[in-house]
Design a protein around this motif. Structure first.
Motif, PDB file in Angstrom:
ATOM      1  N   LEU A   1       0.827  -1.209   0.000  1.00 52.77           N
ATOM      2  CA  LEU A   1       0.000   0.000   0.000  1.00 52.77           C
ATOM      3  C   LEU A   1       0.862   1.260   0.000  1.00 52.77           C
ATOM      4  N   ASP A   2       1.988   1.177   0.677  1.00 51.98           N
ATOM      5  CA  ASP A   2       2.896   2.324   0.708  1.00 51.98           C
ATOM      6  C   ASP A   2       3.533   2.557  -0.669  1.00 51.98           C
ATOM      7  N   LYS A   3       3.787   1.473  -1.398  1.00 54.68           N
ATOM      8  CA  LYS A   3       4.463   1.558  -2.697  1.00 54.68           C
ATOM      9  C   LYS A   3       3.508   1.308  -3.865  1.00 54.68           C
ATOM     10  N   LEU A   4       2.224   1.448  -3.635  1.00 56.96           N
ATOM     11  CA  LEU A   4       1.224   1.165  -4.662  1.00 56.96           C
ATOM     12  C   LEU A   4       1.456   1.965  -5.939  1.00 56.96           C
ATOM     13  N   HIS A   5       2.015   3.148  -5.786  1.00 51.85           N
ATOM     14  CA  HIS A   5       2.284   3.973  -6.963  1.00 51.85           C
ATOM     15  C   HIS A   5       3.375   3.363  -7.860  1.00 51.85           C
ATOM     16  N   LEU A   6       4.150   2.419  -7.342  1.00 46.96           N
ATOM     17  CA  LEU A   6       5.208   1.785  -8.128  1.00 46.96           C
ATOM     18  C   LEU A   6       4.711   0.603  -8.953  1.00 46.96           C
ATOM     19  N   TRP A   7       3.514   0.096  -8.620  1.00 43.81           N
ATOM     20  CA  TRP A   7       2.970  -1.025  -9.374  1.00 43.81           C
ATOM     21  C   TRP A   7       2.572  -0.551 -10.761  1.00 43.81           C
ATOM     22  N   ARG A   8       3.037  -1.265 -11.771  1.00 42.04           N
ATOM     23  CA  ARG A   8       2.756  -0.883 -13.154  1.00 42.04           C
ATOM     24  C   ARG A   8       1.496  -1.574 -13.631  1.00 42.04           C
ATOM     25  N   GLU A   9       0.590  -0.769 -14.149  1.00 41.70           N
ATOM     26  CA  GLU A   9      -0.640  -1.317 -14.690  1.00 41.70           C
ATOM     27  C   GLU A   9      -0.305  -2.231 -15.860  1.00 41.70           C
ATOM     28  N   GLY A  10      -1.010  -3.332 -15.941  1.00 40.09           N
ATOM     29  CA  GLY A  10      -0.744  -4.311 -16.982  1.00 40.09           C
ATOM     30  C   GLY A  10       0.131  -5.451 -16.486  1.00 40.09           C
ATOM     31  N   THR A  11       0.744  -5.278 -15.313  1.00 43.90           N
ATOM     32  CA  THR A  11       1.529  -6.368 -14.735  1.00 43.90           C
ATOM     33  C   THR A  11       0.648  -7.110 -13.740  1.00 43.90           C
ATOM     34  N   ASN A  12       1.103  -8.240 -13.318  1.00 41.75           N
ATOM     35  CA  ASN A  12       0.331  -9.114 -12.437  1.00 41.75           C
ATOM     36  C   ASN A  12       0.480  -8.662 -10.984  1.00 41.75           C
ATOM     37  N   MET A  13      -0.634  -8.235 -10.382  1.00 43.29           N
ATOM     38  CA  MET A  13      -0.627  -7.780  -8.989  1.00 43.29           C
ATOM     39  C   MET A  13      -0.182  -8.911  -8.056  1.00 43.29           C
ATOM     40  N   ARG A  14      -0.657 -10.122  -8.338  1.00 44.39           N
ATOM     41  CA  ARG A  14      -0.318 -11.263  -7.490  1.00 44.39           C
ATOM     42  C   ARG A  14       1.188 -11.510  -7.477  1.00 44.39           C
ATOM     43  N   THR A  15       1.803 -11.489  -8.649  1.00 38.61           N
ATOM     44  CA  THR A  15       3.250 -11.696  -8.745  1.00 38.61           C
ATOM     45  C   THR A  15       4.000 -10.598  -8.008  1.00 38.61           C
ATOM     46  N   TRP A  16       3.527  -9.373  -8.138  1.00 35.29           N
ATOM     47  CA  TRP A  16       4.161  -8.243  -7.466  1.00 35.29           C
ATOM     48  C   TRP A  16       4.103  -8.427  -5.952  1.00 35.29           C
ATOM     49  N   LEU A  17       2.944  -8.825  -5.430  1.00 30.96           N
ATOM     50  CA  LEU A  17       2.784  -9.024  -3.985  1.00 30.96           C
ATOM     51  C   LEU A  17       3.636 -10.190  -3.486  1.00 30.96           C
ATOM     52  N   PHE A  18       3.674 -11.284  -4.253  1.00 25.69           N
ATOM     53  CA  PHE A  18       4.487 -12.426  -3.851  1.00 25.69           C
ATOM     54  C   PHE A  18       5.974 -12.081  -3.895  1.00 25.69           C
ATOM     55  N   THR A  19       6.372 -11.225  -4.812  1.00 22.58           N
ATOM     56  CA  THR A  19       7.763 -10.769  -4.859  1.00 22.58           C
ATOM     57  C   THR A  19       8.096  -9.968  -3.607  1.00 22.58           C
ATOM     58  N   ILE A  20       7.192  -9.102  -3.205  1.00 24.10           N
ATOM     59  CA  ILE A  20       7.394  -8.341  -1.965  1.00 24.10           C
ATOM     60  C   ILE A  20       7.521  -9.310  -0.794  1.00 24.10           C
ATOM     61  N   MET A  21       6.630 -10.317  -0.740  1.00 23.87           N
ATOM     62  CA  MET A  21       6.684 -11.287   0.359  1.00 23.87           C
ATOM     63  C   MET A  21       8.001 -12.057   0.336  1.00 23.87           C
ATOM     64  N   HIS A  22       8.406 -12.491  -0.843  1.00 30.60           N
ATOM     65  CA  HIS A  22       9.658 -13.236  -0.951  1.00 30.60           C
ATOM     66  C   HIS A  22      10.829 -12.405  -0.420  1.00 30.60           C
ATOM     67  N   ASN A  23      10.896 -11.152  -0.830  1.00 31.82           N
ATOM     68  CA  ASN A  23      11.997 -10.291  -0.395  1.00 31.82           C
ATOM     69  C   ASN A  23      11.957 -10.034   1.112  1.00 31.82           C
ATOM     70  N   LEU A  24      10.774  -9.789   1.658  1.00 34.65           N
ATOM     71  CA  LEU A  24      10.659  -9.578   3.107  1.00 34.65           C
ATOM     72  C   LEU A  24      11.055 -10.842   3.862  1.00 34.65           C
ATOM     73  N   HIS A  25      10.611 -12.001   3.366  1.00 32.62           N
ATOM     74  CA  HIS A  25      10.949 -13.268   4.023  1.00 32.62           C
ATOM     75  C   HIS A  25      12.454 -13.520   3.962  1.00 32.62           C
ATOM     76  N   ALA A  26      13.056 -13.275   2.810  1.00 34.12           N
ATOM     77  CA  ALA A  26      14.505 -13.479   2.675  1.00 34.12           C
ATOM     78  C   ALA A  26      15.267 -12.559   3.629  1.00 34.12           C
ATOM     79  N   ASN A  27      14.830 -11.318   3.738  1.00 31.01           N
ATOM     80  CA  ASN A  27      15.481 -10.391   4.663  1.00 31.01           C
ATOM     81  C   ASN A  27      15.341 -10.864   6.104  1.00 31.01           C
TER      82      ASN A  27
END
Length: 171
Positions: A43-69
């Motif tokens: 929600l904080d970075k919602l402006h960075l999400w590009r329309e036409g890309t997959n929201m689910r993939t974007w969210l899972f990428t965020i989760m993956h990065n947070l989990h790895a950290n």
């Protein structure tokens, strides 16, 4: 796409995010914390999400990065858990389905985090190889290779576990 519709798209993915987080963290409280962190970040970075890309993939990428950290942070921590503070092991279930689920869960726990991640993304979440590759930030071929090895390892672990739990009748 309006900001409100983007927020609704994020909310629509919450069940999938939570399911994946529980499988990754193996603890519902930590999984809920991870999902919360993902939603806050998204929600904080919602402006960075590009329309036409997959929201689910974007969210899972965020989760993956947070989990790895988080896993990196934990590996650097020097504090240890006393043996008497370890949670007790669960008793096997009486029903066949529960036993099979327990065997699968135990086998999944024994997999490496790399294999578990790709197996959960493709096998449980139903992502394509390309989507999983985007989430994990690896080539598609790596996803395919890890998935193949993960499935093979999982089969081997389940077979070994079922052979060990066979009850013999003595006459």
């Amino acid at each position: 796409m309006s900001t409100e519709s983007k927020r609704q798209a994020v909310a629509a993915e919450l069940p999938r995010l939570r399911r994946y987080a529980i499988a990754l963290m193996r603890n519902r409280v930590e999984a809920d914390d991870l999902v919360h962190d993902v939603v806050v970040r998204a929600l904080d970075k919602l402006h960075l999400w590009r329309e036409g890309t997959n929201m689910r993939t974007w969210l899972f990428t965020i989760m993956h990065n947070l989990h790895a950290n988080e896993m990196r942070r934990r590996s650097r921590a020097l504090d240890s858990v006393p043996l008497d503070a370890a949670p007790p092991r669960a008793e096997p279930a009486g029903q066949e389905a529960a036993v099979e689920w327990s065997e699968l869960s135990n086998a999944m726990t024994g997999l490496s985090i790399l294999h578990r991640q790709v197996l959960l993304l493709v096998g449980v979440e139903g992502m394509t190889y390309a989507e999983a590759a985007g989430v994990l930030e690896v080539p598609v071929g790596t996803v395919m290779s890890r998935l193949s090895r993960a499935r093979e390892d999982l089969r081997r672990r389940i077979d070994e576990g079922s052979q060990m739990s066979t009850i013999r009748r003595i006459k």
